[in-house]
Design a protein around this motif. Structure first.
Motif, PDB file in Angstrom:
ATOM      1  N   ARG A 114       0.897  -1.186   0.069  1.00  0.00           N
ATOM      2  CA  ARG A 114      -0.165   0.112   0.076  1.00  0.00           C
ATOM      3  C   ARG A 114       0.967   1.044   0.139  1.00  0.00           C
ATOM      4  N   PHE A 115       2.010   1.209   0.915  1.00  0.00           N
ATOM      5  CA  PHE A 115       2.869   2.485   0.979  1.00  0.00           C
ATOM      6  C   PHE A 115       3.561   2.418  -0.615  1.00  0.00           C
ATOM      7  N   VAL A 116       3.855   1.634  -1.191  1.00  0.00           N
ATOM      8  CA  VAL A 116       4.680   1.607  -2.351  1.00  0.00           C
ATOM      9  C   VAL A 116       3.684   2.217  -3.385  1.00  0.00           C
ATOM     10  N   ILE A 117       2.579   1.661  -3.378  1.00  0.00           N
ATOM     11  CA  ILE A 117       1.526   2.328  -4.614  1.00  0.00           C
ATOM     12  C   ILE A 117       0.952   3.500  -4.329  1.00  0.00           C
ATOM     13  N   ASN A 118       0.584   3.748  -3.164  1.00  0.00           N
ATOM     14  CA  ASN A 118       0.179   5.057  -2.820  1.00  0.00           C
ATOM     15  C   ASN A 118       1.213   6.242  -2.825  1.00  0.00           C
ATOM     16  N   THR A 119       2.279   5.937  -2.302  1.00  0.00           N
ATOM     17  CA  THR A 119       3.232   7.037  -2.388  1.00  0.00           C
ATOM     18  C   THR A 119       3.809   7.266  -3.974  1.00  0.00           C
ATOM     19  N   THR A 120       3.788   6.347  -4.759  1.00  0.00           N
ATOM     20  CA  THR A 120       4.109   6.635  -6.448  1.00  0.00           C
ATOM     21  C   THR A 120       2.709   7.019  -7.071  1.00  0.00           C
ATOM     22  N   ILE A 121       2.027   6.083  -7.391  1.00  0.00           N
ATOM     23  CA  ILE A 121       0.931   6.539  -8.178  1.00  0.00           C
ATOM     24  C   ILE A 121      -0.118   7.074  -7.576  1.00  0.00           C
ATOM     25  N   GLY A 122      -0.110   6.819  -6.449  1.00  0.00           N
ATOM     26  CA  GLY A 122      -1.158   7.426  -5.380  1.00  0.00           C
ATOM     27  C   GLY A 122      -0.842   8.996  -4.792  1.00  0.00           C
ATOM     28  N   GLY A 123      -0.050   9.720  -5.826  1.00  0.00           N
ATOM     29  CA  GLY A 123       0.424  10.868  -5.365  1.00  0.00           C
ATOM     30  C   GLY A 123       0.786  11.106  -4.132  1.00  0.00           C
ATOM     31  N   LEU A 124       1.782  10.541  -3.415  1.00  0.00           N
ATOM     32  CA  LEU A 124       2.294  10.600  -1.941  1.00  0.00           C
ATOM     33  C   LEU A 124       1.330  10.412  -0.974  1.00  0.00           C
ATOM     34  N   GLY A 125       0.251   9.535  -1.357  1.00  0.00           N
ATOM     35  CA  GLY A 125      -0.826   9.023  -0.484  1.00  0.00           C
ATOM     36  C   GLY A 125      -2.133   9.858  -0.493  1.00  0.00           C
ATOM     37  N   PHE A 126      -2.131  10.832  -1.223  1.00  0.00           N
ATOM     38  CA  PHE A 126      -3.298  11.765  -1.416  1.00  0.00           C
ATOM     39  C   PHE A 126      -4.650  10.814  -1.838  1.00  0.00           C
ATOM     40  N   PHE A 127      -4.084   9.783  -2.780  1.00  0.00           N
ATOM     41  CA  PHE A 127      -5.218   9.130  -3.116  1.00  0.00           C
ATOM     42  C   PHE A 127      -4.697   7.600  -2.603  1.00  0.00           C
ATOM     43  N   ASP A 128      -5.954   6.761  -2.432  1.00  0.00           N
ATOM     44  CA  ASP A 128      -5.756   5.484  -1.830  1.00  0.00           C
ATOM     45  C   ASP A 128      -6.136   4.512  -3.201  1.00  0.00           C
TER      46      ASP A 128
END
Lengths: 249, 215
Positions: A114-128
């Motif tokens: 979740r951290f890898v996905i959300n930090t990258t394609i999730g825009g630093l976690g702004f999108f889950d």
């Protein structure tokens, strides 16, 4: 889905261990236990706790709620939800660490993914996107749970200034979770950085409060003894979170 | 560490405790009873002729009427008073049931109606499962808020009395309302007396009559 899984595991466990449902329910304070006095809560810090409860409610009334209301007026709900997800994502390390300490390897893998996905394609976690695209749901893990899993009892009830209800065990856990935050070590300890991090914590609190505007509304209306209501509400929820953590993955 | 929205949960609990319980028909399973009564309540709240803040009292009365005869108030009172129930005379018990019921209805009725006005069209009711064990049953339900992608769990605990399933506790987001009230009552009685508890409940009733709910 997770709750269902936990339920299935619990029910299976009940049958496997030969307990009846009545016994199982009595153990978690349902039908069979209701006439019995609840386990007395160790509360040697009650005078301090009372003072902290009052302090926290006043702090919320006079500072946090007004600031959060102003903040909510200038930032739309969707953006504030995004900010909430950002703070959640940035706090992955303690959750991941605790999943590992609890030997929940599947859960640890999900936290990492979740951290890898959300930090990258999730825009630093702004999108889950880890949840919405990959079905990796957010979960919870903290060091208080970890201690409970290793048999440490909660100890006396304790109300922390700013952070609210807790127990001695969970307060220790809270400190350890803070120590698991990598930013504590990666960032230099200049006063400006410390101040910025304080602002960061406040920002997180203000954002959370803005997303929960009715948090303390009518707080007095629904209780005859506010202290007891808050104490019991916290302890009941905490017991369940810990049971779920032990049963979950 | 944070207490997750306790007042909101207590609101949910209160409304569930007194306004969304079962239709006590013997032919209904506990889950079906919960579902059908919830539907009846929702119908009342959504009825075009019931809309508007000026009709709040009428709505609350109608919802109460759907529910009141089917809710085991004595059992709730008995369980909230716990070990102190035994020492009470029948007169004291009846007085306690009356005061406690009135207190819960007053504290939650108006708030429930205001919350329903705001959120009823934005939520979905999910009925997950029922567990029956002899004369006891538990029905697990959830309220889904699509806009927030959040679920709130509400579990109903019921027992069978004369072939009817009646609710005696509601567990909202893992907080048993009976246990929560009992904790409060034990603290008050433990520090002073049963009489003091009754005095506090009566004072609360007077206070609520003069103070409208905030939401």
């Amino acid at each position: 889905m997770l709750k269902k899984l936990i339920l299935i595991i619990s029910v299976a466990g009940v049958f496997l261990s030969g307990f009846s449902l009545t016994e199982a329910r009595a153990q978690r304070g349902s039908a069979g236990q209701d006439e019995v006095a609840p386990q007395p809560v160790a509360d040697p810090f009650e005078p301090f706790n009372q003072a902290m409860l009052s302090f926290n409610l006043k702090l919320d009334e006079y500072v946090l709620h007004p600031v959060a209301s102003g903040y909510a007026a200038v930032l739309p709900l969707g953006a504030r939800q995004g900010v909430g997800r950002f703070f959640y994502n940035i706090n992955t390390a303690p959750r991941l660490g605790n999943k590992l300490l609890q030997m929940k390897l599947g859960g640890a893998g999900r936290e990492f993914s979740r951290f890898v996905i959300n930090t990258t394609i999730g825009g630093l976690g702004f999108f889950d996107v880890a949840d919405s695209w990959f079905g990796l749901e957010a979960s919870h893990a903290d060091f208080g749970q970890t201690l409970a899993q290793y048999g440490i009892s909660p100890g006396p009830y304790l109300v922390l200034p700013f952070f609210g209800p807790s127990t001695v065990r969970d307060a220790v856990g809270f400190s350890v979770d803070g120590a698991m935050q990598p930013m504590n070590y990666l960032l230099p300890t200049y006063p400006e950085i410390i101040a910025a991090r304080g602002g960061w914590v406040m920002g997180s609190a203000v954002n959370f409060r803005s997303l929960n505007p009715e948090l303390f509304e009518n707080v007095d209306r629904f209780s005859v003894d506010l202290y007891g209501a808050v104490q019991d509400g916290y302890l009941q929820q905490r017991e369940r979170i810990i049971q779920d953590a032990i049963a979950g993955e | 560490m944070k207490l997750p929205r306790l007042p909101f949960l207590l609101t949910l609990g209160g409304l569930a405790l007194f306004f969304l319980p079962i239709r006590g028909l013997t032919t209904d399973s506990p889950l079906e009873a919960v579902r059908s009564t919830t539907n009846q309540v929702v119908l009342v709240l959504r009825a075009p002729e019931n809309q508007g803040p000026h009709l709040r009292e009428k709505r609350i009365k109608q919802v109460s009427e759907i529910v009141r005869p089917l809710f085991d108030r004595r059992e709730v009172a008995r369980r909230t008073l716990g070990v102190y129930w035994r020492d009470r005379t029948e007169e004291q018990r009846e007085e306690f049931i009356t005061i406690f019921t009135e207190l819960v209805e007053k504290s939650y009725g108006e708030t429930f109606d205001k919350q329903a006005e705001k959120y009823l069209d934005q939520v979905e009711f999910l009925y997950d499962q029922e567990t029956i064990d002899g004369k006891f049953a538990e029905v697990s339900t959830r309220i889904f808020v699509p806009s927030q992608k959040k679920y709130f769990s509400i579990d109903y605990r019921l027992h069978q009395v004369d072939e009817q399933w009646l609710i005696y506790d509601v567990v909202v987001e893992n907080i048993s309302m009976v246990r929560n009230f009992r904790t409060q009552f034990y603290r008050i009685i433990g520090k002073s007396s049963y009489e003091e508890l009754v005095r506090k409940l009566q004072a609360k009733l007077i206070q609520m009559s003069t103070t409208p709910s905030a939401s």
